[in-house]
Design a protein around this motif. Structure first.
Motif, PDB file in Angstrom:
ATOM      1  N   ASN A 274       0.823  -1.212   0.000  1.00 19.89           N
ATOM      2  CA  ASN A 274       0.000   0.000   0.000  1.00 19.89           C
ATOM      3  C   ASN A 274       0.855   1.258   0.000  1.00 19.89           C
ATOM      4  O   ASN A 274       0.586   2.210  -0.746  1.00 19.89           O
ATOM      5  CB  ASN A 274      -0.932  -0.001   1.213  1.00 19.89           C
ATOM      6  CG  ASN A 274      -2.019  -1.048   1.110  1.00 19.89           C
ATOM      7  OD1 ASN A 274      -2.497  -1.351   0.020  1.00 19.89           O
ATOM      8  ND2 ASN A 274      -2.416  -1.623   2.232  1.00 19.89           N
ATOM      9  N   VAL A 275       1.889   1.283   0.835  1.00 17.50           N
ATOM     10  CA  VAL A 275       2.749   2.464   0.922  1.00 17.50           C
ATOM     11  C   VAL A 275       3.492   2.680  -0.388  1.00 17.50           C
ATOM     12  O   VAL A 275       3.615   3.817  -0.871  1.00 17.50           O
ATOM     13  CB  VAL A 275       3.743   2.322   2.094  1.00 17.50           C
ATOM     14  CG1 VAL A 275       4.857   3.365   2.008  1.00 17.50           C
ATOM     15  CG2 VAL A 275       3.014   2.460   3.429  1.00 17.50           C
ATOM     16  N   PHE A 276       3.977   1.596  -0.984  1.00 18.89           N
ATOM     17  CA  PHE A 276       4.739   1.727  -2.226  1.00 18.89           C
ATOM     18  C   PHE A 276       3.886   2.321  -3.339  1.00 18.89           C
ATOM     19  O   PHE A 276       4.275   3.311  -3.979  1.00 18.89           O
ATOM     20  CB  PHE A 276       5.302   0.374  -2.663  1.00 18.89           C
ATOM     21  CG  PHE A 276       6.043   0.442  -3.968  1.00 18.89           C
ATOM     22  CD1 PHE A 276       7.326   0.968  -4.016  1.00 18.89           C
ATOM     23  CD2 PHE A 276       5.452   0.010  -5.148  1.00 18.89           C
ATOM     24  CE1 PHE A 276       8.014   1.056  -5.226  1.00 18.89           C
ATOM     25  CE2 PHE A 276       6.127   0.093  -6.358  1.00 18.89           C
ATOM     26  CZ  PHE A 276       7.416   0.616  -6.391  1.00 18.89           C
ATOM     27  N   TYR A 277       2.739   1.728  -3.582  1.00 21.96           N
ATOM     28  CA  TYR A 277       1.918   2.206  -4.689  1.00 21.96           C
ATOM     29  C   TYR A 277       1.243   3.535  -4.379  1.00 21.96           C
ATOM     30  O   TYR A 277       0.946   4.307  -5.294  1.00 21.96           O
ATOM     31  CB  TYR A 277       0.881   1.152  -5.077  1.00 21.96           C
ATOM     32  CG  TYR A 277       1.488   0.003  -5.848  1.00 21.96           C
ATOM     33  CD1 TYR A 277       1.938   0.183  -7.150  1.00 21.96           C
ATOM     34  CD2 TYR A 277       1.642  -1.251  -5.264  1.00 21.96           C
ATOM     35  CE1 TYR A 277       2.515  -0.866  -7.863  1.00 21.96           C
ATOM     36  CE2 TYR A 277       2.222  -2.301  -5.958  1.00 21.96           C
ATOM     37  CZ  TYR A 277       2.653  -2.097  -7.260  1.00 21.96           C
ATOM     38  OH  TYR A 277       3.234  -3.122  -7.957  1.00 21.96           O
ATOM     39  N   ASP A 278       1.008   3.825  -3.083  1.00 17.93           N
ATOM     40  CA  ASP A 278       0.411   5.112  -2.726  1.00 17.93           C
ATOM     41  C   ASP A 278       1.320   6.279  -3.079  1.00 17.93           C
ATOM     42  O   ASP A 278       0.854   7.310  -3.561  1.00 17.93           O
ATOM     43  CB  ASP A 278       0.105   5.164  -1.222  1.00 17.93           C
ATOM     44  CG  ASP A 278      -1.258   4.591  -0.892  1.00 17.93           C
ATOM     45  OD1 ASP A 278      -2.040   4.366  -1.826  1.00 17.93           O
ATOM     46  OD2 ASP A 278      -1.541   4.372   0.296  1.00 17.93           O
ATOM     47  N   GLY A 279       2.630   6.133  -2.817  1.00 13.75           N
ATOM     48  CA  GLY A 279       3.442   7.333  -2.969  1.00 13.75           C
ATOM     49  C   GLY A 279       4.891   7.165  -3.331  1.00 13.75           C
ATOM     50  O   GLY A 279       5.511   8.107  -3.839  1.00 13.75           O
ATOM     51  N   ILE A 280       5.491   5.993  -3.086  1.00  9.11           N
ATOM     52  CA  ILE A 280       6.905   5.825  -3.421  1.00  9.11           C
ATOM     53  C   ILE A 280       7.079   5.601  -4.922  1.00  9.11           C
ATOM     54  O   ILE A 280       7.964   6.187  -5.554  1.00  9.11           O
ATOM     55  CB  ILE A 280       7.521   4.656  -2.626  1.00  9.11           C
ATOM     56  CG1 ILE A 280       7.482   4.957  -1.119  1.00  9.11           C
ATOM     57  CG2 ILE A 280       8.955   4.405  -3.064  1.00  9.11           C
ATOM     58  CD1 ILE A 280       8.007   3.834  -0.257  1.00  9.11           C
ATOM     59  N   ALA A 374      -1.565  10.772  -0.197  1.00  4.66           N
ATOM     60  CA  ALA A 374      -1.979   9.403   0.151  1.00  4.66           C
ATOM     61  C   ALA A 374      -0.872   8.690   0.921  1.00  4.66           C
ATOM     62  O   ALA A 374      -1.137   7.947   1.878  1.00  4.66           O
ATOM     63  CB  ALA A 374      -2.327   8.626  -1.115  1.00  4.66           C
ATOM     64  N   LEU A 375       0.375   8.912   0.524  1.00  6.08           N
ATOM     65  CA  LEU A 375       1.513   8.296   1.208  1.00  6.08           C
ATOM     66  C   LEU A 375       1.600   8.764   2.657  1.00  6.08           C
ATOM     67  O   LEU A 375       1.740   7.951   3.584  1.00  6.08           O
ATOM     68  CB  LEU A 375       2.803   8.637   0.465  1.00  6.08           C
ATOM     69  CG  LEU A 375       4.115   8.198   1.122  1.00  6.08           C
ATOM     70  CD1 LEU A 375       4.185   6.675   1.196  1.00  6.08           C
ATOM     71  CD2 LEU A 375       5.311   8.742   0.346  1.00  6.08           C
ATOM     72  N   LEU A 376       1.499  10.074   2.868  1.00  5.47           N
ATOM     73  CA  LEU A 376       1.618  10.601   4.233  1.00  5.47           C
ATOM     74  C   LEU A 376       0.458  10.149   5.115  1.00  5.47           C
ATOM     75  O   LEU A 376       0.633   9.931   6.311  1.00  5.47           O
ATOM     76  CB  LEU A 376       1.692  12.129   4.200  1.00  5.47           C
ATOM     77  CG  LEU A 376       2.993  12.723   3.660  1.00  5.47           C
ATOM     78  CD1 LEU A 376       3.023  14.228   3.857  1.00  5.47           C
ATOM     79  CD2 LEU A 376       4.205  12.097   4.318  1.00  5.47           C
ATOM     80  N   GLU A 377      -0.716  10.010   4.545  1.00  2.00           N
ATOM     81  CA  GLU A 377      -1.848   9.544   5.337  1.00  2.00           C
ATOM     82  C   GLU A 377      -1.670   8.084   5.749  1.00  2.00           C
ATOM     83  O   GLU A 377      -2.196   7.661   6.781  1.00  2.00           O
ATOM     84  CB  GLU A 377      -3.153   9.733   4.552  1.00  2.00           C
ATOM     85  CG  GLU A 377      -3.555  11.203   4.436  1.00  2.00           C
ATOM     86  CD  GLU A 377      -4.855  11.398   3.683  1.00  2.00           C
ATOM     87  OE1 GLU A 377      -5.441  10.380   3.223  1.00  2.00           O
ATOM     88  OE2 GLU A 377      -5.296  12.553   3.547  1.00  2.00           O
TER      89      GLU A 377
END
Length: 713
Positions: A274-280, A374-377
């Motif tokens: 989730n973290v990868f696709y959200d913002g990385i 989205a990443l920070l959330e």
């Protein structure tokens, strides 16, 4: 741990991670198979970091595999090496002079000719390309030209061209890193290429960012950059876009090398996805991003391995590398990002939170704003629109999440604060759970370790233990941990660990894990486990705290539909066991020295026989020495201020009425007064004796000692 991966191009197609090799092979075949003998200028266009240098490396590899008769002589020229020098033309011709004669017998005669040609044409090219350079540099070039011996430049060029044509050997001049040059140097280099591009059997392969070069030319010459390049470049190639899956695969491979030894239990695959696709993922655009980012991680991660959540750390380091302005905002505003409560309970808070959000959003390129938010959330649930209560804190700290206030600083200091409890400490402690003695000894040793803030490491271990009671202690070890805490808990009492009236104290810190561990035991086993632990243990203050909590739990259960941890009758049974244990320990000398003695006596009196407690106190204070030991146990200190003085003082208090259930306070006052007159009160008891007698006299005079405090002298 792998070494740093240097930011240099790959040269062997077997190491190709991004699909560059097939394109490079096709380009090498086209160059070697070019049928004409006229000079040719090819360009490889691509943005910074997209892999142009790697493609050039692969082209060189494939050319080296060709048969000798088909293999061009490759002359590499990197103008960046000569950046800052005034005459790129002579540097370029000097490179040809150095390479060609040594690579092929047919080029032996070129050595002196190229040297003479460089002398004759180098300054002329620079001068002809000048479009507004400084007067000093122009004057220097004119001065150089007037001192040179005149050269027949056309004749030299004709002779060089004849040798190149008769040799029937193709020369490939590879020029890289053009987009690293200053605008003036970029203009100068293309002036050189334009002037020398018509040598026969010479092919130029240039690699650069077209937009950067065009802007540099426009800035220096005032000419349309794109049109200028079109007159020089005869065959342009666009570097094929990198396949996103190949880019991700390269990143994952490198991350596995850098973070592959992350401790078990910290990496959550679902959370990472989730973290990868959200913002990385949107931050990684070109191969150099992979190298740059993973090199950073290889330096920063080892210092905090096992003390941070690896997913959160990867994400925050990505923000640090690619969005440094945003990173600075996060680092400077821990209260905005870490914790659980949101900042929108009141309209003013909502407006301030919205303004703050908009401020950091503006520090992110528009194309990345949605993904970054989205990443920070994900990393910091506090700023999301979902509700997260305080009950999430234990889980976040257990997983070393950046959103927990205790863990947040580690991510930005890139080190664990001195005296902090490391994850390795907790894992080592939990590994001892099978042995109550070893488990308890670890806490006792930790009590002696003081942190820079004066608190003991035992306090921190007890608090962190709460993060692990639900999942990390095996079921068969639960009774053993309870036994250990019920035995050594009282030895962890430390006044230095209690900061003010609102601090819980280590008694409650040792009892709370027991309360929550009980929930994991079958209902039918709970009372037996506690009964055995009380009988075998010496931590009667911790035991009493838990029994009071179970008492309250049972009382609340009567008024609700929820079942209590233990029914009221079983709690009463445990109280009786506790009283037996207190009676047994009260016969030991150490009982008088217990730091929680007044509370223990109060609970003993409440749950048992008040006369029994009075008898023990009378016996304990039968001697003057015993009285002088017991009395200071009841001394308290309250905060007070003097009228006109804003300084806060600690006011001693010892009201004789507090002891009336335990002692004959009148007889005690007489004994204490006599000892005072004789001067036999020891220093450690002086304050308690003095305050007791002071408040005793106040009571005799009809004054209420409870009025002592603020504004009292």
């Amino acid at each position: 741990m792998t070494a740093l991966s240097a930011d240099r191009p790959s040269i062997d197609p077997k190491d190709d991670l991004f699909g560059h090799a097939p394109f490079a092979k096709s380009l090498a075949d086209s160059i070697s198979g070019y049928p004409g003998s006229d000079g040719l200028v090819l360009a490889l266009y691509g943005p910074w970091g997209s892999g142009k240098s790697t493609v050039l490396g692969y082209v060189g590899h494939y050319i080296e595999q060709l048969p000798e008769e088909n293999r061009p002589v490759v002359v590499p020229f990197n103008p960046w090496w000569f950046s800052g020098q005034e005459n790129l033309a002579r540097a370029f011709l000097g490179q040809l002079q150095a390479v060609l004669p040594s690579r092929n017998e047919k080029f032996k005669k070129l050595g002196d000719l190229l040297g003479d040609f460089a002398e004759g044409v180098g300054g002329l090219i620079d001068l002809s390309g000048m479009t507004g350079g400084t007067a000093g540099k122009l004057g220097k070039l004119i001065g150089m030209l007037t001192k040179r011996k005149p050269r027949d430049v056309p004749a030299l060029k004709s002779e060089i061209s004849k040798i190149l044509r008769e040799a029937k050997k193709r020369v490939l001049v590879v020029i890289d890193d053009i987009d690293r040059l200053t605008p003036e140097e970029t203009r100068q280099l293309f002036t050189v290429i334009k002037a020398l591009a018509d040598f026969p059997n010479v092919v130029y392969l240039l690699a650069f960012d077209r937009d950067v070069a065009a802007q540099a030319i426009e800035q220096q010459s005032g000419l349309p950059g794109e049109r200028y390049l079109e007159k020089i470049i005869q065959v342009p190639f666009e570097l094929p876009p990198i396949d996103r899956e190949a880019l991700r695969a390269a990143l994952f491979k490198r991350l596995d090398q850098v973070l592959g030894d992350t401790p078990d239990g910290l990496f959550d695959q679902s959370y990472w996805t989730n973290v990868f696709y959200d913002g990385i993922d949107p931050l990684i655009q070109v191969p150099r991003d992979v190298v740059r980012f993973t090199n950073t991680l290889s330096v920063t991660y080892p210092a905090v391995r096992g003390e941070v959540n690896p997913v959160d750390f990867i994400a925050l380091e990505a923000i640090r590398v690619f969005l440094p302005d945003l990173y600075g905002v996060i680092r400077a505003n821990s209260e905005r990002f870490s914790g659980h409560s949101r900042d929108d309970r009141y309209e003013g808070d909502r407006n301030a939170a919205q303004a703050f959000r908009q401020d950091w959003v503006n520090k992110v390129p528009e194309s990345l704003q949605a993904s970054t938010q989205a990443l920070l959330e994900r990393i910091f649930p506090k700023i999301s629109q979902m509700g997260y209560g305080a009950d999430w804190l234990a889980e976040w700290r257990r997983n070393l999440r950046a959103c927990h206030p205790d863990a947040f600083p580690i991510y930005f200091r890139l080190t664990v604060p001195l005296g902090a409890v490391r994850r390795n400490d907790m894992m080592a402690l939990l590994s001892l759970a099978a042995s109550p003695t070893d488990f308890g000894d670890a806490f006792v040793r930790a009590k002696a370790e003081k942190r820079p803030d004066g608190l003991s490491k035992a306090r921190a271990l007890l608090e962190r233990l709460m993060d692990h009671v639900e999942k990390d202690i095996p079921d068969d070890h639960v009774p053993l941990v309870i036994q250990s805490l019920f035995n050594i808990g009282d030895s962890l009492i430390d006044p230095a660990d209690e900061r003010g009236a609102f601090d819980f104290g280590n008694v409650s810190r040792a009892a709370r894990p027991v309360y929550h561990l009980l929930k994991r035991l079958p209902v039918t086993q709970r009372v037996d486990v506690l009964d055995a632990a009380i009988k075998a243990g010496s931590a009667i203050a911790v035991q009493a705290w838990l029994l009071r909590a179970l008492d309250e739990d049972a009382a609340k259960a009567k008024e609700s539909t929820e079942a209590a941890l233990l029914p009221a009758d079983e709690v009463e049974q445990l109280k009786a066991t506790w009283l037996d244990r207190v009676r047994a320990l009260s016969g030991e000398t150490a009982f008088m020295d217990h730091p929680e003695l007044p509370r223990l006596l109060a609970v003993w009196r409440q749950w048992g026989d008040g006369a029994e407690v009075r008898t023990w106190c009378d016996r304990a204070t039968a001697s003057d020495d015993g009285l002088l030991v017991l009395l200071p146990k009841f001394l308290q200190h309250t905060r007070s201020q003097t009228m006109g003085d804003w300084a806060v003082r600690l006011q001693p208090r010892l009201n004789p009425t507090w002891l009336e259930s335990y002692l004959d306070t009148v007889a005690c006052a007489e004994r204490l007064a006599e000892m005072t007159r004789k001067g036999v009160v020891p220093g450690e008891a002086t304050e308690a004796v003095s305050q007791f007698l002071k408040e005793f006299e106040m009571l005799k005079a009809g004054k209420n000692p409870e009025g002592l405090g603020a504004f009292d002298e």
